[in-house]
Design a protein around this motif. Sequence first.
Motif, PDB file in Angstrom:
ATOM      1  N   PHE A   1       0.835  -1.201   0.000  1.00  0.00           N
ATOM      2  CA  PHE A   1       0.000   0.000   0.000  1.00  0.00           C
ATOM      3  C   PHE A   1       0.874   1.258   0.000  1.00  0.00           C
ATOM      4  O   PHE A   1       1.884   1.332   0.705  1.00  0.00           O
ATOM      5  N   SER A   2       0.446   2.259  -0.753  1.00  0.00           N
ATOM      6  CA  SER A   2       0.997   3.604  -0.605  1.00  0.00           C
ATOM      7  C   SER A   2       0.156   4.340   0.426  1.00  0.00           C
ATOM      8  O   SER A   2      -0.903   3.856   0.836  1.00  0.00           O
ATOM      9  N   ASN A   3       0.620   5.525   0.834  1.00  0.00           N
ATOM     10  CA  ASN A   3      -0.176   6.312   1.770  1.00  0.00           C
ATOM     11  C   ASN A   3      -1.549   6.635   1.179  1.00  0.00           C
ATOM     12  O   ASN A   3      -2.579   6.524   1.854  1.00  0.00           O
ATOM     13  N   LYS A   4      -1.566   7.036  -0.099  1.00  0.00           N
ATOM     14  CA  LYS A   4      -2.834   7.374  -0.747  1.00  0.00           C
ATOM     15  C   LYS A   4      -3.723   6.134  -0.886  1.00  0.00           C
ATOM     16  O   LYS A   4      -4.935   6.194  -0.693  1.00  0.00           O
ATOM     17  N   GLY A   5      -3.102   4.991  -1.218  1.00  0.00           N
ATOM     18  CA  GLY A   5      -3.879   3.763  -1.384  1.00  0.00           C
ATOM     19  C   GLY A   5      -4.532   3.327  -0.090  1.00  0.00           C
ATOM     20  O   GLY A   5      -5.705   2.917  -0.075  1.00  0.00           O
ATOM     21  N   LEU A   6      -3.782   3.411   1.009  1.00  0.00           N
ATOM     22  CA  LEU A   6      -4.347   3.034   2.300  1.00  0.00           C
ATOM     23  C   LEU A   6      -5.465   3.984   2.689  1.00  0.00           C
ATOM     24  O   LEU A   6      -6.528   3.558   3.169  1.00  0.00           O
ATOM     25  N   ALA A   7      -5.269   5.270   2.484  1.00  0.00           N
ATOM     26  CA  ALA A   7      -6.287   6.258   2.845  1.00  0.00           C
ATOM     27  C   ALA A   7      -7.587   6.007   2.086  1.00  0.00           C
ATOM     28  O   ALA A   7      -8.683   6.058   2.661  1.00  0.00           O
TER      29      ALA A   7
ATOM     30  N   ARG B   1      -8.659   3.185   0.719  1.00  0.00           N
ATOM     31  CA  ARG B   1      -9.291   1.949   1.179  1.00  0.00           C
ATOM     32  C   ARG B   1      -9.987   2.149   2.519  1.00  0.00           C
ATOM     33  O   ARG B   1     -11.043   1.569   2.777  1.00  0.00           O
ATOM     34  N   MET B   2      -9.402   2.949   3.393  1.00  0.00           N
ATOM     35  CA  MET B   2     -10.036   3.229   4.678  1.00  0.00           C
ATOM     36  C   MET B   2     -11.336   4.003   4.485  1.00  0.00           C
ATOM     37  O   MET B   2     -12.348   3.703   5.117  1.00  0.00           O
ATOM     38  N   ARG B   3     -11.322   4.993   3.606  1.00  0.00           N
ATOM     39  CA  ARG B   3     -12.549   5.760   3.344  1.00  0.00           C
ATOM     40  C   ARG B   3     -13.634   4.859   2.755  1.00  0.00           C
ATOM     41  O   ARG B   3     -14.806   4.935   3.143  1.00  0.00           O
ATOM     42  N   ASP B   4     -13.246   3.998   1.820  1.00  0.00           N
ATOM     43  CA  ASP B   4     -14.224   3.127   1.165  1.00  0.00           C
ATOM     44  C   ASP B   4     -14.854   2.145   2.153  1.00  0.00           C
ATOM     45  O   ASP B   4     -16.073   1.916   2.127  1.00  0.00           O
ATOM     46  N   LEU B   5     -14.023   1.560   3.025  1.00  0.00           N
ATOM     47  CA  LEU B   5     -14.551   0.593   3.981  1.00  0.00           C
ATOM     48  C   LEU B   5     -15.481   1.268   4.983  1.00  0.00           C
ATOM     49  O   LEU B   5     -16.528   0.726   5.341  1.00  0.00           O
TER      50      LEU B   5
ATOM     51  N   THR C   1     -10.027  10.330   6.003  1.00  0.00           N
ATOM     52  CA  THR C   1      -8.601  10.006   5.974  1.00  0.00           C
ATOM     53  C   THR C   1      -7.967  10.414   4.650  1.00  0.00           C
ATOM     54  O   THR C   1      -8.504  10.125   3.573  1.00  0.00           O
ATOM     55  N   THR C   2      -6.815  11.055   4.727  1.00  0.00           N
ATOM     56  CA  THR C   2      -6.036  11.417   3.539  1.00  0.00           C
ATOM     57  C   THR C   2      -4.630  10.837   3.671  1.00  0.00           C
ATOM     58  O   THR C   2      -4.248  10.314   4.728  1.00  0.00           O
ATOM     59  N   HIS C   3      -3.856  10.945   2.579  1.00  0.00           N
ATOM     60  CA  HIS C   3      -2.487  10.436   2.628  1.00  0.00           C
ATOM     61  C   HIS C   3      -1.641  11.208   3.631  1.00  0.00           C
ATOM     62  O   HIS C   3      -0.680  10.686   4.185  1.00  0.00           O
ATOM     63  N   VAL C   4      -2.032  12.451   3.877  1.00  0.00           N
ATOM     64  CA  VAL C   4      -1.297  13.261   4.854  1.00  0.00           C
ATOM     65  C   VAL C   4      -1.500  12.673   6.257  1.00  0.00           C
ATOM     66  O   VAL C   4      -0.552  12.561   7.043  1.00  0.00           O
TER      67      VAL C   4
ATOM     68  N   ILE D   1      -4.060   8.536  16.821  1.00  0.00           N
ATOM     69  CA  ILE D   1      -5.099   8.124  15.882  1.00  0.00           C
ATOM     70  C   ILE D   1      -6.360   7.781  16.658  1.00  0.00           C
ATOM     71  O   ILE D   1      -6.298   7.233  17.769  1.00  0.00           O
ATOM     72  N   ARG D   2      -7.511   8.147  16.092  1.00  0.00           N
ATOM     73  CA  ARG D   2      -8.779   7.836  16.747  1.00  0.00           C
ATOM     74  C   ARG D   2      -9.061   6.332  16.677  1.00  0.00           C
ATOM     75  O   ARG D   2      -8.630   5.640  15.754  1.00  0.00           O
ATOM     76  N   ALA D   3      -9.821   5.860  17.658  1.00  0.00           N
ATOM     77  CA  ALA D   3     -10.098   4.427  17.739  1.00  0.00           C
ATOM     78  C   ALA D   3     -10.811   3.914  16.493  1.00  0.00           C
ATOM     79  O   ALA D   3     -10.509   2.832  15.972  1.00  0.00           O
ATOM     80  N   GLN D   4     -11.790   4.700  15.974  1.00  0.00           N
ATOM     81  CA  GLN D   4     -12.526   4.257  14.793  1.00  0.00           C
ATOM     82  C   GLN D   4     -11.587   4.095  13.604  1.00  0.00           C
ATOM     83  O   GLN D   4     -11.640   3.095  12.876  1.00  0.00           O
ATOM     84  N   ALA D   5     -10.704   5.088  13.406  1.00  0.00           N
ATOM     85  CA  ALA D   5      -9.773   5.026  12.281  1.00  0.00           C
ATOM     86  C   ALA D   5      -8.802   3.854  12.437  1.00  0.00           C
ATOM     87  O   ALA D   5      -8.453   3.179  11.459  1.00  0.00           O
TER      88      ALA D   5
END
Length: 442
Positions: free
Chosen positions: A6-12, A14-18, A28-31, A42-46
């Motif tokens: 995963f890249s930072n953008k790819g992980l971000a 996938r997290m938004r989609d899920l 969530t963003t790559h930043v 980091i928040r528990a949900q994230a």
Amino acid sequence: MDETGFSNKGLAKRMRDLAQQRGSTLGTTHVAVQRWRDGAGIRAQAAAIMADVFGSKLGRRITPGDLGLFGAPEPAIPQPVAYAAVLPDALTALEGLSEERPEPESASLLIIPDGEINAAVLSWMVARPDGVQADRHSSQRVGMRDVRAIQTATEMFMRLDFLYGGGHGHKALRHYFRHEVLPLLNASYSEKVGHALFTVAAETAEVLGWMAYDIGNHGLANRYLLHALRLTQVTGDRMFGASVLANLSHQANYLGQTSRALQLARSAVEGAKGSATPRAKAMYAIHEARALSSAGDLTGASRAMNEAERHFEGATADGPEWLAYFDEAELIGEFSHCFRDLKRPAESLRFAEKAVAKTDPQYARTLGFCRMVLAESHILNGDLDSAIVAATQAVDEGESLQSARFLRYVTDFQQGISTHAGVPIVTQFNNRVSEALASLDE
């Protein structure tokens, strides 16, 4: 992240989609991903969403603690009741189910709503196989010997279920499933072994669901069966997935939910087209016939029974072990149920007598059902004496069955003969039932 690529953008993304799939919003963003990698809070949900994203990609359960996010407690996210969008959710749900005690008749009407059933069936119908995550990093390596051991254990519990009812082995099987089966799904294995492993895991989950159904805990049975259906998506096993739908149809029909039973049976027929053996097609068709018989549709039920018979005539001895129970006696027994429900006395009696004669005693519960259908068939034909003889034999030979379904056959029969309450043979039969129930409690 190295393991998944995963890249930072790819992980971000996938997290938004899920999060969106679960009905929530995550910005969530790559930043943000880079900040977390640099040690920011980091928040528990994230954290939970991130762990599930990695788990889905790697094919094993990942927790925030596995990611080094020990300071982020896992929130109480409701687990999917029906069909899990991602495999780790299904495995987590199955782990939770294996801790639940199937209290007899508890929450018997708390089954999954029609909307969730429909969504689950549609998801399974259109899904592409997840595929097996072969040769991943793990301290445990699984081989075919492990798979064969699980297969042997599952077959043993199936035999116990047929002989003594679902209440006898459920506790032991769910312990075995939790400690000996589920952990292996997150281990390392070859493509061939992984395929076989998920296949037998789905079979074991299905047996647990069937046992819960037989005990009378229909909510628990629904969840086991739908998560077993989800496991078949890993390997794309359409034939076994359709058999799970047929089992759900059987349960719905038992509960008087005829429309759901018919929809599930037809979903099994359609979902396994092109992949099912003749024996499996016969099994799907007879469940459609059962539902149509309950609805009083003689024309539709006759068509479905003819289809089942035609498919069965083309069956061979080859086939998966989980379908071995569906022999000629089983098919004839289902015919007797259909004609009983259609109020066709002559046909019901003829097939019930054949079913009793042909059913192997190793399928003791099935034989008990057939004897009770024979008794009911005698009632339809106006022969009380023969009905009592058949029902008494069923009770005498089935008193050790820890099966809520068998007991319902008996109580339904007692209700049917209640108009003859003053007849001595009826009184004797009711006393015999009371004695048998008392012996079960000892």
